[in-house]
Design a protein around this motif. Structure first.
Motif, short mmCIF file in Angstrom:
data_model
loop_
_atom_site.label_atom_id
_atom_site.label_comp_id
_atom_site.label_asym_id
_atom_site.label_seq_id
_atom_site.Cartn_x
_atom_site.Cartn_y
_atom_site.Cartn_z
N ASN A 246 7.37 -2.38 -3.67
CA ASN A 246 7.75 -1.22 -2.37
C ASN A 246 8.98 -0.77 -2.31
O ASN A 246 8.18 -0.19 -1.15
N SER A 247 9.93 -1.19 -3.55
CA SER A 247 11.03 -0.02 -2.79
C SER A 247 10.46 1.43 -2.60
O SER A 247 10.24 2.02 -3.74
N GLN A 248 11.70 1.64 -1.73
CA GLN A 248 11.11 3.67 -1.83
C GLN A 248 12.65 3.85 -2.11
O GLN A 248 13.44 3.11 -1.22
N VAL A 249 12.87 4.91 -3.11
CA VAL A 249 14.55 4.96 -3.07
C VAL A 249 14.95 6.51 -2.79
O VAL A 249 14.51 7.02 -3.43
N VAL A 250 16.04 6.76 -2.16
CA VAL A 250 15.99 7.99 -2.03
C VAL A 250 17.94 8.30 -2.20
O VAL A 250 18.93 7.66 -1.70
N LEU A 251 17.55 9.18 -2.83
CA LEU A 251 18.83 9.68 -3.31
C LEU A 251 19.75 11.12 -2.44
O LEU A 251 18.54 11.97 -3.04
N VAL A 252 21.09 11.17 -2.68
CA VAL A 252 21.05 12.51 -1.67
C VAL A 252 22.14 13.35 -2.52
O VAL A 252 23.24 12.26 -3.11
N GLY A 253 22.22 14.89 -2.77
CA GLY A 253 23.23 15.19 -3.75
C GLY A 253 23.01 16.07 -3.79
O GLY A 253 21.42 16.19 -4.23
N ALA A 279 9.43 9.50 -17.66
CA ALA A 279 8.22 8.57 -17.43
C ALA A 279 8.28 7.12 -17.47
O ALA A 279 7.26 7.27 -17.19
N GLY A 280 9.41 6.41 -16.95
CA GLY A 280 9.43 5.28 -16.59
C GLY A 280 10.25 5.43 -14.90
O GLY A 280 9.90 4.25 -14.19
N LEU A 281 9.43 6.12 -14.66
CA LEU A 281 10.05 6.34 -12.80
C LEU A 281 8.68 7.08 -12.16
O LEU A 281 7.68 7.50 -12.63
N ASP A 282 8.23 6.17 -10.78
CA ASP A 282 7.34 6.58 -10.19
C ASP A 282 7.67 7.15 -9.74
O ASP A 282 8.14 7.44 -8.23
N ARG A 283 7.65 8.73 -9.22
CA ARG A 283 8.16 9.35 -8.60
C ARG A 283 7.84 10.15 -7.05
O ARG A 283 8.19 10.33 -6.51
N GLY A 284 6.26 9.33 -7.00
CA GLY A 284 5.72 8.92 -5.58
C GLY A 284 6.99 7.75 -5.31
O GLY A 284 7.19 7.64 -3.37
N ARG A 285 7.59 7.31 -5.43
CA ARG A 285 9.02 6.15 -4.89
C ARG A 285 9.99 7.13 -4.74
O ARG A 285 11.24 5.62 -4.39
N VAL A 286 10.27 7.93 -5.60
CA VAL A 286 11.91 8.32 -5.49
C VAL A 286 12.21 9.11 -5.48
O VAL A 286 11.49 10.39 -5.90
N HIS A 287 12.91 9.33 -4.39
CA HIS A 287 12.82 10.91 -3.81
C HIS A 287 14.24 11.75 -3.18
O HIS A 287 15.27 11.14 -3.02
N PHE A 288 14.73 12.73 -3.33
CA PHE A 288 15.84 13.48 -4.27
C PHE A 288 15.31 14.81 -2.90
O PHE A 288 14.45 15.18 -2.55
N VAL A 289 16.08 14.35 -1.91
CA VAL A 289 17.07 15.47 -0.80
C VAL A 289 17.88 16.20 -0.50
O VAL A 289 17.62 16.02 0.58
#
Length: 404
Positions: A246-253, A279-289
């Motif tokens: 259920n995690s959302q991961v947000v990366l800033v930079g 390939a191992g990432l759920d891109r719907g839950r990893v957000h590069f902002v």
């Protein structure tokens, strides 16, 4: 009191101090830096910018290239300082970041002024950022330039009335006879602005709105690069996502490198790491902002469930203390600059920089334990209030430094 501030990225670390002093009666502030600058609410500061260092750039002995560039920059700033003197400006105090050479010749132009040097970093070949990461260790002839990078700071130390640096860890990098004379004063955090807000929200690029009710893992760095552990975090992400569905991961930079090496393949570290682990990432839950407006950045910290901060043994990021001030639950690398502030189990948690298993295990533990997160969050903010608040801690000491 006439104060001359020198920083190529003006106002740099002097931003809060300059804004505070410009509103005080009896202070006149002049700044010199590279390029044009907007007022940023600092209309009362007289600013003089230079476009680029002037003078010949003939080839020199390769090991001396850094100092040659510092000398060119120093002459450019000296010309600006001389023009200020010709127009009648006489600083009582010069506060300068000398690391790029801006302050090399200015003390000679204003010999009656007290010169305070902000000594940020002392480069070392061993037991340093350069040999910390086995994957990216600097080797061979490239290391011969390292001692010479300290020349400008050593000259500033010799000329200075007093010296200052933001952390004890940074002071400890300098030779003992120098480090013992450097005063440790952090530039401070505006804890009134940088503060928790349970009602905060953050809107993702896909339109989803995150709040404190969501499980949010945050990572912030000026640049997505190894110096701030981006490669370590990315390699841990597949397991984090698997264990925390259920995690959302947000990366800033930003993608450009700020410190250290470019990726050997020529592209960005973000692209390289996505190719390695994508390939191992759920891109719907990893957000590069990318880079955020400051208010949006603070709101992201406010909705964070756990904030991950990793760094080589290098200068501590402002974002680290800002995350603590916002009441983030901190998970930091057990490296020197972090351990000066973060006490495991009291105001955050720590894991070895390269220990991905510990990173994932502790992150999962924190996300499963709201009570622990609340306790650590409170400890984090109290640490900043007690030791790093600009108004009550940093400003009084800087005023003492400038006016004694």
């Amino acid at each position: 009191m006439n104060l001359l501030l020198l920083h190529p990225n003006f106002p740099g670390q002097f931003k809060r101090l300059a804004k505070e002093l410009m509103g005080r009666e009896g202070w006149r502030i002049v700044g010199i830096g590279e390029g044009e600058r907007g007022s940023g609410g600092a209309e009362q500061i007289t600013y003089r910018g230079y476009r680029h260092p002037t003078g010949p750039a003939e080839a020199v002995f390769p090991l001396g290239l850094d100092f040659a560039e510092h000398a060119r920059r120093g002459r450019t700033v000296a010309d600006l300082a001389q023009s200020l003197k010709d127009k009648g400006f006489r600083p009582d105090v010069i506060l300068a970041h000398p690391g790029w050479g801006d302050a090399l010749f200015v003390p000679e132009i204003f010999p009656e002024a007290r010169f305070i040097a902000y000594l940020e970093y002392f480069y070392r070949v061993q037991n340093s950022d350069l040999d910390f990461d086995p994957e990216l260790r600097v080797r061979g002839g490239d290391l011969r330039t390292v001692p010479l990078r300290n020349t400008t700071n050593l000259m500033a130390f010799a000329a200075a009335s007093r010296c200052v640096t933001p952390t004890r860890w940074q002071a400890g990098l300098f030779p003992p006879q120098i480090g013992s004379q450097i005063e440790v004063i952090h530039e401070g955090i505006d804890t009134a602005q940088v503060a928790p807000n349970p009602a905060a929200t953050f809107t993702l690029p896909n339109g989803r709105v995150l709040s404190c009710d969501d499980e949010v893992v945050t990572y912030v760095s000026r640049s997505l690069e190894p110096y701030r552990g981006f490669h370590v975090f990315m390699r841990a992400l597949p397991e984090i996502l698997e264990r925390r569905p259920n995690s959302q991961v947000v990366l800033v930079g930003r993608e450009e490198v700020s410190y250290g090496q470019n990726h050997p393949g020529g592209g960005s570290w973000k692209s390289a790491m996505l190719e390695e682990v994508g390939a191992g990432l759920d891109r719907g839950r990893v957000h590069f902002v990318g880079q955020l407006a400051y208010d949006d950045y603070l709101d992201l910290l406010r909705v964070s469930s756990v904030h991950v901060y990793l760094t080589y043994p290098f200068v501590l990021s402002w974002s680290f203390l800002e995350a603590m001030a916002c009441g983030c639950t901190m998970l930091g690398s057990a490296t020197g600059p972090v351990l000066e502030v973060l006490r495991d189990g009291e105001n955050g948690r720590t894991a070895g920089f390269f220990d991905r298993k510990a990173l994932v295990d502790i992150l999962s533990e924190l996300l499963d334990d709201p009570a622990q997160r609340r306790r650590l969050s409170q400890g984090a903010r109290e640490t900043v209030l007690e030791h790093y608040d600009f108004k009550t801690r940093s400003l009084p000491r800087y005023l003492d430094l400038l006016t004694q």
